[in-house]
Design a protein around this motif. Structure first.
Motif, short mmCIF file in Angstrom:
data_model
loop_
_atom_site.label_atom_id
_atom_site.label_comp_id
_atom_site.label_asym_id
_atom_site.label_seq_id
_atom_site.Cartn_x
_atom_site.Cartn_y
_atom_site.Cartn_z
N GLU A 579 0.82 -1.14 0.12
CA GLU A 579 -0.14 -0.03 0.05
C GLU A 579 0.83 1.26 -0.03
O GLU A 579 1.84 1.30 0.78
CB GLU A 579 -0.99 0.03 1.20
N LYS A 581 -0.28 4.39 0.91
CA LYS A 581 -0.21 5.08 2.05
C LYS A 581 0.32 4.81 3.29
O LYS A 581 1.01 3.69 3.27
CB LYS A 581 -1.83 5.47 2.00
N ASP A 582 0.16 5.59 4.27
CA ASP A 582 0.78 5.04 5.60
C ASP A 582 -0.09 4.15 6.46
O ASP A 582 0.35 4.15 7.77
CB ASP A 582 1.24 6.38 6.48
N SER A 586 -7.03 3.72 4.21
CA SER A 586 -7.02 5.15 4.45
C SER A 586 -7.80 5.90 3.71
O SER A 586 -7.41 6.38 2.78
CB SER A 586 -5.44 5.44 4.43
N GLN A 587 -9.15 5.74 4.00
CA GLN A 587 -10.05 6.45 3.05
C GLN A 587 -11.19 6.72 3.99
O GLN A 587 -11.70 6.25 4.80
CB GLN A 587 -10.49 5.49 2.12
N GLU A 612 3.37 2.44 2.65
CA GLU A 612 4.26 3.67 2.21
C GLU A 612 5.44 3.04 1.17
O GLU A 612 6.29 3.16 0.95
CB GLU A 612 5.05 4.35 3.27
N LYS A 628 9.13 4.58 0.36
CA LYS A 628 9.19 5.94 0.45
C LYS A 628 10.40 6.70 0.57
O LYS A 628 10.72 7.95 0.00
CB LYS A 628 8.30 6.85 1.49
#
Length: 687
Positions: A579, A581-582, A586-587, A612, A628
């Motif tokens: 994923e 995102k962190d 995450s929505q 990330e 990241k």
């Protein structure tokens, strides 16, 4: 009625109050008689919902929990006498149904209060904190048993409630209950030693660190709840019924950490040994009923079970606690009516609590009694209309203000608690209306159009109705979603909607100036910039039967990807989640009860999760990813599933569509089932 349900429809008593059957509507915030997160008043929308439930054969009806101290505007509930007069005038109409009404009262949320970004700003800016205090005194309404972290935010901690404030609350419960009794209400329920709300926080060792008369010993921890029932009995008399909303076991490992079904853990809150003692102690203090489930806000999936939780998830604990008290016990939490009937017949429980199913279909009990079970519109346990308080890393409650102020709406029923704007109005000019696409959006539009008197015609390019919802409902644990799909198809048959399957429409001009609804959905986003992307299996392909190997990388840890990983693990596969995102899920719009279950389940089962992290390449025996900070990671796997989202596929774009064309569902904008159904309803109502 099927005889297997007979015991659900036998009378019983709470104190001297006789209830006609064992069906209990348990409280949901938003179905309040005196308003929700607004100035207190007699709430006609809440009253209409409560009356509809009563007319449809519920035995005991509990409106949404009513704070005795209103979080908004700091109003004590007993001070607005006008609304009690209006309630008294309404009560005879309610009692004509034969149902009984208990109003649920709460001391508030304490550290469980759902803090938003706006509230963080108000609290942490000294000037704004002072200015906002008359409207929302966050220091007071988030106060807990002891200084503790808020469930939703690191920026708004809870202080300890003072003894003087506790006494104020006790007095308020008594005064409010007396006014309710005088208005004709049959009883009250105290909310309570339940779900990690304020009163429960006093009973939980991991929250309550007090050294005064409200902390330390067992008796001190439960003193607040005991003083409340004693005050109510003093004000209203011993024969006025007082129920207690009660969590049998906290199922909590600590702050913001729940315990999943089947997980071995050390209980941080109330374990069953303490619960046995507490239930008897609270009964002897004066409570006349225990309305039970499990959990806290830290383990919210027990009190608000998502679809991943088993049916009847709280029943065993409630059956066990029933052995230690002499007062009636109600069980709630994904209750199956047949299982509930058996438990009542066996004397294991006295009543069965249901909540969200009433939002999906207020008439479901009547339909059950009339052998019309197939006509019951099912709750799919999504929480996206009723309780979509959303939380993921780095944010407090990520929820639209309209949702915060209007709970207890329903994703699958656009009319629930919205009848001021969503109601069937017959058309004065019936016409044929073309619908392109036979998914949920197309079928909901057709249903509403037919009810209004129009003649909808559905054109569907595949050989069956359902669209992408066929894939969305395919996982093994999604029986309720498959029930909803069956309900829609049954409605199309019952209403004799004209349907053309295996008919793809590409040119709208053939229909001339006729009204057209386009509900053609979306297509999966293809990661064309990723070398080897053609080796990936798209999420819907997997869900509709494409085979995968033993170790499967799921690209995308949103709700769809996480649910696919969950399904893979249930089937004995070895999922890996990647994923960008962190955090997972995450929505916005996904309730914390749902998302926390998935996050904690993956952690419990040691499912590899790479946050990330981006996909760089798909290879024959694995994938290459980049973190990241630029580090490359090779992950071995047998198959790769892409869950990278979807792209709308309307037959005509929004800015170029003719005036006779409306877009519905994902072709209008990627959303969820709620946005699909509500939009379809609204479009069908304006044609």
């Amino acid at each position: 009625m099927n005889k297997k349900y007979d015991s659900l429809f036998t009378p019983w008593k709470i104190g001297n109050c006789e209830i006609k059957n064992r069906i209990v509507l348990t409280s949901m915030g938003g179905t309040d008689l005196f308003g929700w997160m607004e100035k207190n008043h007699f709430d006609k929308a809440g009253a209409d919902f409560i009356l509809s439930v009563a007319k449809n054969n519920a035995g005991l009806v509990l409106p949404g929990c009513q704070p005795v101290y209103n979080p908004m505007f700091g109003q004590w509930l007993y001070k607005n006498k006008k609304m009690y007069k209006e309630l008294a005038a309404w009560m005879p109409e309610f009692h004509k149904t034969g149902a009984k009404l208990f109003v649920q009262l709460t001391a508030g949320f304490g550290r469980s209060f759902t803090v938003s970004t706006m509230m963080e700003t108000l609290y942490n800016n000294p000037v704004l904190r002072v200015l906002s205090k008359p409207v929302m005194d966050l220091d007071k309404i988030t106060a807990s048993a002891s200084p503790s972290p808020n469930r939703w935010s690191d920026k708004l901690p809870s202080r300890a409630l003072t003894v003087e404030e506790i006494h104020e609350f006790v007095t308020a419960f008594g005064k409010t209950a007396k006014l309710l009794k005088e208005a004709g209400v049959d009883g009250v329920e105290i909310h309570a030693v339940h779900e990690g709300y304020l009163l429960d926080q006093f009973t939980l060792d991991y929250v309550n660190k007090r050294t005064d008369e409200y902390g330390g010993s067992f008796e001190n921890k439960y003193r607040f709840a005991v003083e409340i029932v004693q005050e109510i009995k003093k004000q209203c008399g011993e024969d006025f019924p007082v129920s207690l909303r009660y969590s049998v076991v906290s199922k909590t490992k600590g702050f913001r950490e729940g315990a999943l079904p089947g997980e071995e853990y050390t209980e941080a809150g109330r374990d069953f040994e303490e619960s046995k003692k507490a239930a008897k102690y609270l009964q002897d203090a004066g409570y006349d009923m225990l309305n039970c489930d499990n959990g806290t806000y830290d383990a919210w999936y027990w009190a608000h079970p998502p679809i991943y939780m088993p049916e009847n998830c709280n029943l065993e604990d409630v059956k066990n606690i029933r052995k230690y008290v002499d007062i009636p016990v109600v069980c709630a939490g994904r209750m199956n009516p047949e299982v509930a009937a058996n438990a009542i017949s066996n004397g294991d429980i006295d009543g069965a609590g249901f909540a969200r199913q009433f939002l999906a279909d207020t008439e479901w009990v009547t339909k059950l009694m009339n052998d019309n079970e197939d006509d019951i519109r099912p709750c799919i346990l999504c929480h996206s209309g009723c309780f979509n308080m959303c939380h993921y890393k780095g944010v407090p409650n990520d929820q639209d203000l309209s949702d915060s102020l209007h709970l207890a709406r329903c994703a699958v029923n656009a009319e629930t608690m919205q009848k001021d704007k969503h109601f069937i109005k017959p058309t004065t000019s019936p016409k044929k209306i073309i619908i392109i696409g036979g998914g949920i959006g197309g079928m909901e539009a057709a249903r509403v159009l037919k009810l209004r008197g129009h003649e909808p015609i559905i054109y569907e390019k595949s050989d069956r109705l359902g669209g992408t919802f066929i894939a969305a409902s395919a996982e093994s644990y999604k029986g309720k979603l498959r029930d909803l799909l069956s309900w829609y198809i049954r409605k199309m048959e019952q209403m004799k909607i004209e349907i053309h399957l295996n008919t793809e429409i590409t040119d709208l001009s053939q229909f001339g100036a006729a009204p057209i609804i386009v509900a053609t959905g979306s297509t999966a986003r293809v990661l064309r910039n990723v070398p080897g992307h053609e080796k990936m299996i798209e999420a819907c392909q997997f869900l509709t039967g494409t085979e995968v190997g033993e170790t499967v990388a799921v690209i995308g840890g949103g709700l769809t990807g996480s649910e696919i990983a969950y399904e893979l693990a249930l089937k004995g596969k070895k999922p890996i989640i990647v994923e960008m995102k962190d955090d997972l899920v995450s929505q916005k719009g996904v309730c914390l009860a749902n998302s926390s279950y998935l996050r904690e389940w993956f952690a419990w089962k040691n499912i590899p999760v790479y946050l990330e992290t981006s996909l760089k390449e798909v290879r024959d025996n694995g994938i290459l990813c980049v973190t990241k900070d630029g580090k490359e990671i090779e992950i071995a796997c047998d198959s790769v599933i892409s869950s990278a989202g979807y792209v709308p596929t309307p037959l005509v774009s929004k800015d170029k569509k003719p005036s006779n064309v409306e877009l519905v569902g994902d072709c209008n904008g990627i959303g969820n089932l709620r946005t699909v159904i509500w939009r379809a309803y609204e479009v069908a109502m304006k044609l």
